[in-house]
Design a protein around this motif. Structure first.
Motif, mmCIF file in Angstrom:
data_model
loop_
_atom_site.group_PDB
_atom_site.id
_atom_site.type_symbol
_atom_site.label_atom_id
_atom_site.label_comp_id
_atom_site.label_asym_id
_atom_site.label_seq_id
_atom_site.Cartn_x
_atom_site.Cartn_y
_atom_site.Cartn_z
ATOM 1 N N ASP A 25 32.635 -40.367 17.712
ATOM 2 C CA ASP A 25 32.286 -41.091 16.480
ATOM 3 C C ASP A 25 31.495 -40.196 15.530
ATOM 4 O O ASP A 25 31.721 -40.207 14.317
ATOM 5 N N LYS A 26 30.556 -39.439 16.093
ATOM 6 C CA LYS A 26 29.730 -38.546 15.266
ATOM 7 C C LYS A 26 30.583 -37.426 14.672
ATOM 8 O O LYS A 26 30.389 -37.042 13.520
ATOM 9 N N ILE A 27 31.517 -36.886 15.443
ATOM 10 C CA ILE A 27 32.408 -35.836 14.948
ATOM 11 C C ILE A 27 33.310 -36.390 13.849
ATOM 12 O O ILE A 27 33.561 -35.726 12.843
ATOM 13 N N ALA A 28 33.782 -37.622 14.002
ATOM 14 C CA ALA A 28 34.607 -38.270 12.975
ATOM 15 C C ALA A 28 33.808 -38.460 11.683
ATOM 16 O O ALA A 28 34.328 -38.231 10.588
ATOM 17 N N ALA A 29 32.534 -38.843 11.808
ATOM 18 C CA ALA A 29 31.672 -39.014 10.629
ATOM 19 C C ALA A 29 31.464 -37.670 9.934
ATOM 20 O O ALA A 29 31.495 -37.586 8.699
#
Length: 90
Positions: A25-29
Motif C-alpha cells: 500500500d505504501k509503495i502504491a502511494a
C-alpha cells in the motif's frame, strides 16, 4: 505441544501478510506521488494514457517495486535541484 505449532504458524503467516499488504500500500502511494510513474498507471475513461509534464524526467518502463523506489529517488533529487534554483532566483 505439537498441536500448538500450526496455530503459531498461521498467526505468523497472518502477521507477515499484513506486513506485506501494508508495505505494498505504501509503495502504491509512493508510485502515485511520482509523475514519471503515475503516467504509467493512469488511464482516462476511454483507456487512453494520461500525459503529464514530467519536467524532463523519463517515464518508467516497468512498475515493479525497485522502479518505484528508484524513480521516487530520482524525482526527489529533481525537486531538490529545482528548489535550489528557485531559491537562488528569488
Amino acid at each position: 505441544t505439537n498441536s500448538s505449532r500450526p496455530v503459531k504458524k498461521t498467526a505468523h503467516n497472518m502477521i507477515e501478510k499484513r506486513y506485506r499488504t501494508n508495505l505494498n500500500d505504501k509503495i502504491a502511494a509512493l508510485r502515485d506521488s511520482v509523475p514519471s510513474l503515475r503516467v504509467m498507471s493512469k488511464k482516462n475513461s476511454r483507456g487512453e494514457e494520461v500525459h503529464e509534464d514530467l519536467q524532463g524526467l523519463t517515464p518508467a518502463h516497468k512498475l515493479n517495486k525497485a522502479t518505484v523506489l528508484s524513480k521516487a529517488t530520482e524525482y526527489i533529487a529533481h525537486l531538490e535541484k529545482r528548489n535550489k534554483y528557485l531559491v537562488k532566483e528569488n
